[in-house]
Design a protein around this motif. Structure first.
Motif, PDB file in Angstrom:
ATOM      1  N   HIS A   1       0.854  -1.193   0.000  1.00 28.26           N
ATOM      2  CA  HIS A   1       0.000   0.000   0.000  1.00 28.26           C
ATOM      3  C   HIS A   1       0.886   1.238   0.000  1.00 28.26           C
ATOM      4  O   HIS A   1       2.011   1.203   0.502  1.00 28.26           O
ATOM      5  N   PHE A   2       0.374   2.333  -0.547  1.00 27.44           N
ATOM      6  CA  PHE A   2       1.205   3.546  -0.637  1.00 27.44           C
ATOM      7  C   PHE A   2       1.593   4.099   0.731  1.00 27.44           C
ATOM      8  O   PHE A   2       2.561   4.856   0.860  1.00 27.44           O
ATOM      9  N   SER A   3       0.874   3.722   1.782  1.00 30.15           N
ATOM     10  CA  SER A   3       1.168   4.232   3.121  1.00 30.15           C
ATOM     11  C   SER A   3       2.351   3.518   3.781  1.00 30.15           C
ATOM     12  O   SER A   3       2.843   3.977   4.822  1.00 30.15           O
ATOM     13  N   CYS A   4       2.812   2.414   3.208  1.00 31.79           N
ATOM     14  CA  CYS A   4       3.982   1.717   3.769  1.00 31.79           C
ATOM     15  C   CYS A   4       5.202   2.629   3.659  1.00 31.79           C
ATOM     16  O   CYS A   4       5.434   3.234   2.617  1.00 31.79           O
ATOM     17  N   ARG A   5       5.961   2.704   4.735  1.00 25.70           N
ATOM     18  CA  ARG A   5       7.026   3.702   4.812  1.00 25.70           C
ATOM     19  C   ARG A   5       8.371   3.105   4.370  1.00 25.70           C
ATOM     20  O   ARG A   5       8.941   2.258   5.053  1.00 25.70           O
ATOM     21  N   LYS A   6       8.889   3.603   3.260  1.00 30.71           N
ATOM     22  CA  LYS A   6      10.152   3.103   2.723  1.00 30.71           C
ATOM     23  C   LYS A   6      11.307   3.358   3.685  1.00 30.71           C
ATOM     24  O   LYS A   6      12.234   2.550   3.779  1.00 30.71           O
ATOM     25  N   GLU A   7      11.249   4.465   4.428  1.00 33.59           N
ATOM     26  CA  GLU A   7      12.336   4.770   5.354  1.00 33.59           C
ATOM     27  C   GLU A   7      12.460   3.692   6.432  1.00 33.59           C
ATOM     28  O   GLU A   7      13.567   3.323   6.820  1.00 33.59           O
ATOM     29  N   TYR A   8      11.333   3.182   6.903  1.00 33.00           N
ATOM     30  CA  TYR A   8      11.384   2.096   7.883  1.00 33.00           C
ATOM     31  C   TYR A   8      12.044   0.867   7.268  1.00 33.00           C
ATOM     32  O   TYR A   8      12.899   0.228   7.885  1.00 33.00           O
ATOM     33  N   ASN A   9      11.635   0.541   6.058  1.00 31.38           N
ATOM     34  CA  ASN A   9      12.158  -0.654   5.397  1.00 31.38           C
ATOM     35  C   ASN A   9      13.668  -0.554   5.189  1.00 31.38           C
ATOM     36  O   ASN A   9      14.405  -1.533   5.382  1.00 31.38           O
ATOM     37  N   ASP A  10      14.143   0.625   4.798  1.00 29.42           N
ATOM     38  CA  ASP A  10      15.579   0.830   4.603  1.00 29.42           C
ATOM     39  C   ASP A  10      16.325   0.702   5.933  1.00 29.42           C
ATOM     40  O   ASP A  10      17.407   0.096   6.003  1.00 29.42           O
ATOM     41  N   LEU A  11      15.752   1.276   6.982  1.00 28.97           N
ATOM     42  CA  LEU A  11      16.371   1.204   8.307  1.00 28.97           C
ATOM     43  C   LEU A  11      16.460  -0.238   8.793  1.00 28.97           C
ATOM     44  O   LEU A  11      17.519  -0.679   9.276  1.00 28.97           O
TER      45      LEU A  11
END
Length: 214
Positions: free
Chosen positions: A24-34
């Motif tokens: 979903h567009f609300s998933c946060r890429k910054e969290y995933n990268d971290l």
């Protein structure tokens, strides 16, 4: 009205996987990268599992779906999911969680002490009745509601975050919100209270008059 601040292990596990899947567009890429920086990049098996999760998740409601209800509100989410998903979906989702169990345990070990600190602070700051009553009265007047005279407990589920980004949602059920908060500095408590009230407006205030008018 009062807030109840909850740390839910299953809720965080679900939040972790659904964010990594980017369904979903609300998933946060910054969290995933971290998380990949801290826990290791995704293996081919993990990437395949996330594609499976994404495909299944897209087949269900965006908000207040079986998944949110199961992982946030049920003591045993798998019993609930087994009753509400197809057998194939159930087995595939269970396998996805099994694959990510070790990475989640490592992340939860890091963030649980931070979540507990936030829980203590928000229990102190989030239920100051004199302040909250003024806010509720203002919102009741603005939205033409009567929340001030209702005995309501809003459950606030505390979730993983990064140190620079936090957020929230009103996507679990009719009496709960989520708050992405773990890594945010405690000094950001006033900002955090604003996020809580923002999501509470979505949950309790906007639907009675404003949305029907729209």
């Amino acid at each position: 009205m009062k807030f109840k601040f909850i740390i839910n292990k299953w809720g965080n596990f679900y939040f972790f996987i659904q964010s990594l899947s980017e369904w979903h567009f609300s998933c946060r890429k910054e969290y995933n990268d971290l998380w990949q920086k801290e826990l290791g990049i995704l293996s081919p098996e993990e990437k395949k599992a996330l594609k499976t999760f994404k495909k299944i998740r897209l087949n269900h409601k965006v908000s207040k779906s079986y998944f949110e209800i199961a992982f946030f509100t049920k003591q045993n989410p798998w019993d609930y999911l087994k009753l509400n998903l197809s057998l194939e979906e159930y087995k595939d989702i269970k396998k996805v969680f099994d694959i990510f169990e070790d990475k989640f345990k490592n992340l939860y070990l890091l963030d649980l002490p931070l979540l507990k600190k936030w829980q203590i602070l928000l229990n102190k700051k989030g239920n100051q009745q004199e302040i909250n009553q003024k806010i509720i009265l203002t919102l009741d007047n603005l939205y033409n509601t009567n929340i001030q005279n209702k005995d309501i407990i809003v459950k606030v589920y505390l979730l993983f975050s990064s140190s620079k980004i936090s957020g929230g949602g009103a996507n679990i059920d009719q009496k709960s919100i989520s708050l992405e908060i773990s890594r945010l500095p405690l000094e950001e408590v006033n900002h955090t209270l604003g996020v809580i009230w923002h999501e509470t407006i979505h949950l309790l205030f906007q639907n009675e008059m404003i949305f029907p008018l729209i």
